[in-house]
Design a protein around this motif. Sequence first.
Motif, PDB file in Angstrom:
ATOM      1  N   LEU A  80      -1.045  12.397   3.882  1.00 39.41           N
ATOM      2  CA  LEU A  80      -0.302  11.740   2.810  1.00 39.41           C
ATOM      3  C   LEU A  80      -1.019  10.481   2.340  1.00 39.41           C
ATOM      4  CD1 LEU A  80       3.390  12.072   4.040  1.00 39.41           C
ATOM      5  CD2 LEU A  80       2.406  13.094   1.993  1.00 39.41           C
ATOM      6  N   LEU A  81      -1.466   9.663   3.277  1.00 42.24           N
ATOM      7  CA  LEU A  81      -2.118   8.405   2.914  1.00 42.24           C
ATOM      8  C   LEU A  81      -3.533   8.597   2.394  1.00 42.24           C
ATOM      9  CD1 LEU A  81      -0.953   5.889   5.670  1.00 42.24           C
ATOM     10  CD2 LEU A  81      -0.426   5.840   3.231  1.00 42.24           C
ATOM     11  N   GLY A 148      -3.278  -1.342 -11.436  1.00 40.60           N
ATOM     12  CA  GLY A 148      -3.341   0.054 -11.029  1.00 40.60           C
ATOM     13  C   GLY A 148      -2.115   0.850 -11.429  1.00 40.60           C
ATOM     14  N   PRO A 149      -2.164   2.174 -11.264  1.00 42.73           N
ATOM     15  CA  PRO A 149      -1.063   3.038 -11.689  1.00 42.73           C
ATOM     16  C   PRO A 149       0.106   3.058 -10.716  1.00 42.73           C
ATOM     17  CG  PRO A 149      -2.812   4.367 -10.769  1.00 42.73           C
ATOM     18  CD  PRO A 149      -3.338   2.960 -10.819  1.00 42.73           C
ATOM     19  N   LEU A 150      -0.109   2.588  -9.472  1.00 41.72           N
ATOM     20  CA  LEU A 150       0.995   2.580  -8.521  1.00 41.72           C
ATOM     21  C   LEU A 150       0.806   1.468  -7.499  1.00 41.72           C
ATOM     22  CD1 LEU A 150      -0.079   3.890  -5.597  1.00 41.72           C
ATOM     23  CD2 LEU A 150       0.152   6.020  -6.847  1.00 41.72           C
ATOM     24  N   ALA A 151       1.916   1.128  -6.846  1.00 36.17           N
ATOM     25  CA  ALA A 151       1.908   0.175  -5.738  1.00 36.17           C
ATOM     26  C   ALA A 151       2.531   0.871  -4.537  1.00 36.17           C
ATOM     27  CB  ALA A 151       2.675  -1.087  -6.090  1.00 36.17           C
ATOM     28  N   LEU A 152       1.960   0.621  -3.351  1.00 34.70           N
ATOM     29  CA  LEU A 152       2.348   1.360  -2.145  1.00 34.70           C
ATOM     30  C   LEU A 152       2.823   0.419  -1.050  1.00 34.70           C
ATOM     31  CD1 LEU A 152       2.348   3.967  -0.343  1.00 34.70           C
ATOM     32  CD2 LEU A 152      -0.059   3.429   0.161  1.00 34.70           C
ATOM     33  N   ALA A 153       3.923   0.803  -0.396  1.00 35.08           N
ATOM     34  CA  ALA A 153       4.396   0.143   0.805  1.00 35.08           C
ATOM     35  C   ALA A 153       4.569   1.188   1.901  1.00 35.08           C
ATOM     36  CB  ALA A 153       5.730  -0.575   0.553  1.00 35.08           C
ATOM     37  N   VAL A 154       4.304   0.778   3.138  1.00 32.68           N
ATOM     38  CA  VAL A 154       4.537   1.667   4.279  1.00 32.68           C
ATOM     39  C   VAL A 154       5.415   0.955   5.287  1.00 32.68           C
ATOM     40  CG1 VAL A 154       2.325   2.845   3.967  1.00 32.68           C
ATOM     41  CG2 VAL A 154       2.477   0.920   5.568  1.00 32.68           C
ATOM     42  N   SER A 155       6.101   1.720   6.091  1.00 37.83           N
ATOM     43  CA  SER A 155       6.951   1.153   7.128  1.00 37.83           C
ATOM     44  C   SER A 155       6.113   0.643   8.288  1.00 37.83           C
ATOM     45  CB  SER A 155       7.931   2.210   7.637  1.00 37.83           C
ATOM     46  OG  SER A 155       7.231   3.242   8.314  1.00 37.83           O
ATOM     47  N   GLU A 156       6.750  -0.157   9.137  1.00 36.96           N
ATOM     48  CA  GLU A 156       6.070  -0.621  10.343  1.00 36.96           C
ATOM     49  C   GLU A 156       5.617   0.556  11.202  1.00 36.96           C
ATOM     50  OE1 GLU A 156       4.917  -3.544  13.412  1.00 36.96           O
ATOM     51  OE2 GLU A 156       5.018  -3.436  11.231  1.00 36.96           O
ATOM     52  N   ALA A 157       6.436   1.613  11.267  1.00 40.02           N
ATOM     53  CA  ALA A 157       6.080   2.779  12.074  1.00 40.02           C
ATOM     54  C   ALA A 157       4.804   3.442  11.563  1.00 40.02           C
ATOM     55  CB  ALA A 157       7.226   3.786  12.083  1.00 40.02           C
ATOM     56  N   ILE A 158       4.684   3.578  10.244  1.00 39.59           N
ATOM     57  CA  ILE A 158       3.475   4.172   9.666  1.00 39.59           C
ATOM     58  C   ILE A 158       2.295   3.236   9.849  1.00 39.59           C
ATOM     59  CG2 ILE A 158       2.374   4.910   7.522  1.00 39.59           C
ATOM     60  CD1 ILE A 158       4.366   6.931   8.619  1.00 39.59           C
ATOM     61  N   HIS A 159       2.511   1.947   9.666  1.00 47.12           N
ATOM     62  CA  HIS A 159       1.417   1.000   9.846  1.00 47.12           C
ATOM     63  C   HIS A 159       0.907   1.023  11.279  1.00 47.12           C
ATOM     64  CE1 HIS A 159      -0.633  -2.928  10.195  1.00 47.12           C
ATOM     65  NE2 HIS A 159      -0.901  -2.761   8.916  1.00 47.12           N
ATOM     66  N   TRP A 160       1.825   1.043  12.234  1.00 46.04           N
ATOM     67  CA  TRP A 160       1.440   1.006  13.646  1.00 46.04           C
ATOM     68  C   TRP A 160       0.762   2.290  14.097  1.00 46.04           C
ATOM     69  CZ3 TRP A 160       0.864  -2.465  17.390  1.00 46.04           C
ATOM     70  CH2 TRP A 160       0.769  -2.019  18.707  1.00 46.04           C
ATOM     71  N   PHE A 175      -4.023  -3.187   3.816  1.00 51.71           N
ATOM     72  CA  PHE A 175      -2.603  -3.472   4.049  1.00 51.71           C
ATOM     73  C   PHE A 175      -2.508  -4.833   4.732  1.00 51.71           C
ATOM     74  CE2 PHE A 175      -2.978   1.019   3.553  1.00 51.71           C
ATOM     75  CZ  PHE A 175      -1.784   1.446   2.977  1.00 51.71           C
ATOM     76  N   THR A 176      -2.303  -5.865   3.937  1.00 54.46           N
ATOM     77  CA  THR A 176      -2.425  -7.222   4.469  1.00 54.46           C
ATOM     78  C   THR A 176      -1.165  -8.055   4.344  1.00 54.46           C
ATOM     79  OG1 THR A 176      -3.265  -8.020   2.350  1.00 54.46           O
ATOM     80  CG2 THR A 176      -4.896  -7.265   3.970  1.00 54.46           C
ATOM     81  N   HIS A 177      -0.138  -7.547   3.689  1.00 60.28           N
ATOM     82  CA  HIS A 177       1.052  -8.365   3.464  1.00 60.28           C
ATOM     83  C   HIS A 177       2.279  -7.697   4.070  1.00 60.28           C
ATOM     84  CE1 HIS A 177       3.667 -11.285   1.518  1.00 60.28           C
ATOM     85  NE2 HIS A 177       4.457 -10.280   1.181  1.00 60.28           N
ATOM     86  N   ALA A 178       2.892  -8.357   5.052  1.00 60.12           N
ATOM     87  CA  ALA A 178       4.118  -7.858   5.665  1.00 60.12           C
ATOM     88  C   ALA A 178       5.335  -8.454   4.970  1.00 60.12           C
ATOM     89  CB  ALA A 178       4.135  -8.189   7.149  1.00 60.12           C
ATOM     90  N   GLY A 190       7.999  -3.957   6.641  1.00 57.36           N
ATOM     91  CA  GLY A 190       7.149  -3.062   5.872  1.00 57.36           C
ATOM     92  C   GLY A 190       5.833  -3.752   5.573  1.00 57.36           C
ATOM     93  N   TRP A 191       4.873  -2.967   5.082  1.00 54.23           N
ATOM     94  CA  TRP A 191       3.546  -3.503   4.747  1.00 54.23           C
ATOM     95  C   TRP A 191       3.163  -3.047   3.351  1.00 54.23           C
ATOM     96  CZ3 TRP A 191       0.410  -6.585   7.848  1.00 54.23           C
ATOM     97  CH2 TRP A 191       0.877  -6.788   9.163  1.00 54.23           C
ATOM     98  N   LEU A 192       2.601  -3.987   2.573  1.00 52.56           N
ATOM     99  CA  LEU A 192       2.111  -3.665   1.242  1.00 52.56           C
ATOM    100  C   LEU A 192       0.619  -3.392   1.285  1.00 52.56           C
ATOM    101  CD1 LEU A 192       3.760  -6.372  -1.029  1.00 52.56           C
ATOM    102  CD2 LEU A 192       4.426  -3.975  -0.814  1.00 52.56           C
ATOM    103  N   ARG A 193       0.185  -2.397   0.517  1.00 57.74           N
ATOM    104  CA  ARG A 193      -1.245  -2.245   0.282  1.00 57.74           C
ATOM    105  C   ARG A 193      -1.618  -3.211  -0.827  1.00 57.74           C
ATOM    106  NH1 ARG A 193      -3.416   3.335  -1.775  1.00 57.74           N
ATOM    107  NH2 ARG A 193      -2.742   2.471  -3.760  1.00 57.74           N
ATOM    108  N   THR A 194      -2.439  -4.190  -0.500  1.00 56.93           N
ATOM    109  CA  THR A 194      -2.736  -5.264  -1.447  1.00 56.93           C
ATOM    110  C   THR A 194      -4.095  -5.124  -2.100  1.00 56.93           C
ATOM    111  OG1 THR A 194      -3.487  -6.618   0.410  1.00 56.93           O
ATOM    112  CG2 THR A 194      -1.215  -6.925  -0.325  1.00 56.93           C
ATOM    113  N   ALA A 195      -4.926  -4.200  -1.632  1.00 54.42           N
ATOM    114  CA  ALA A 195      -6.230  -3.987  -2.271  1.00 54.42           C
ATOM    115  C   ALA A 195      -6.057  -3.081  -3.479  1.00 54.42           C
ATOM    116  CB  ALA A 195      -7.217  -3.364  -1.291  1.00 54.42           C
ATOM    117  N   GLU A 196      -6.883  -3.297  -4.494  1.00 58.09           N
ATOM    118  CA  GLU A 196      -6.832  -2.457  -5.685  1.00 58.09           C
ATOM    119  C   GLU A 196      -7.494  -1.110  -5.417  1.00 58.09           C
ATOM    120  OE1 GLU A 196      -5.263  -3.005  -8.318  1.00 58.09           O
ATOM    121  OE2 GLU A 196      -4.825  -5.138  -8.261  1.00 58.09           O
ATOM    122  N   GLY A 197      -7.248  -0.168  -6.330  1.00 56.10           N
ATOM    123  CA  GLY A 197      -7.900   1.135  -6.231  1.00 56.10           C
ATOM    124  C   GLY A 197      -7.075   2.113  -5.421  1.00 56.10           C
ATOM    125  N   THR A 198      -7.570   3.330  -5.308  1.00 61.67           N
ATOM    126  CA  THR A 198      -6.837   4.369  -4.597  1.00 61.67           C
ATOM    127  C   THR A 198      -6.983   4.244  -3.103  1.00 61.67           C
ATOM    128  OG1 THR A 198      -8.716   5.873  -4.753  1.00 61.67           O
ATOM    129  CG2 THR A 198      -7.096   5.978  -6.519  1.00 61.67           C
TER     130      THR A 198
END
Length: 212
Positions: A80-81, A148-160, A175-178, A190-198
């Motif tokens: 998925l990621l 970008g065309p989308l912004a992504l967040a993941v849960s702590e479980a997915i991040h870990w 993924f640098t911002h909690a 949760g964690w945000l993907r903060t870098a640009e691009g896919t």
Amino acid sequence: MDTAVLHVPLHRAILVVDIEGSTTRTNPARAQLRAILFDLLDEAFRAGGITEGFRDPFVDRGDGALCLVRPVDEAPKTVLLAGVVPALAELLARHNADRPEAAFRLRVAMHAGEVHYDGHGPYGEDVDLACRLLDAPELRKRLRNTAGPLALAVSEAIHWSVVRHGYAGIDRTAFTHAFHVRVGGKRMRGWLRTAEGTGATGPGRRRAGLTA
């Protein structure tokens, strides 16, 4: 679904998406975007190799969708990621360039956990958490501030369990911002993907070639 399993929790990878600013659109415009969204989701999942045999039918959320994947050996969460989300970003960017009159962007959130089913569809605390991540002010702000065309967040479980290991096609440094949301009175991270691009290159970006 068999009534015998209606109240048995079943593990699912959970991807939920929402169209940015859909309430500013007319109803005919919303109808058009909904049709496009479901087509792009289907194409993105297929690009990641996750065909209907490995996922439930998409659940309509009005201006978005709930996507539930059976993350067994043939459809791991890494796909998925590293496959589906980048493919969705690429497809959406291409659509927006080709059809600017019907352009839109997405908030995307990913989690995994136990899902229940009844005659009305899937439900459960883990579904609630994914939706809270999707609706978090931090993710909304992230999308407003990105080109970008989308912004992504993941849960702590997915991040870990997935992101921090830096599997092929997944840039853990992106993924640098909690941030935190509340579900059932509990504070969940949760964690945000903060870098640009896919954010996906290499083997993890290739088609998984799954069939079912």
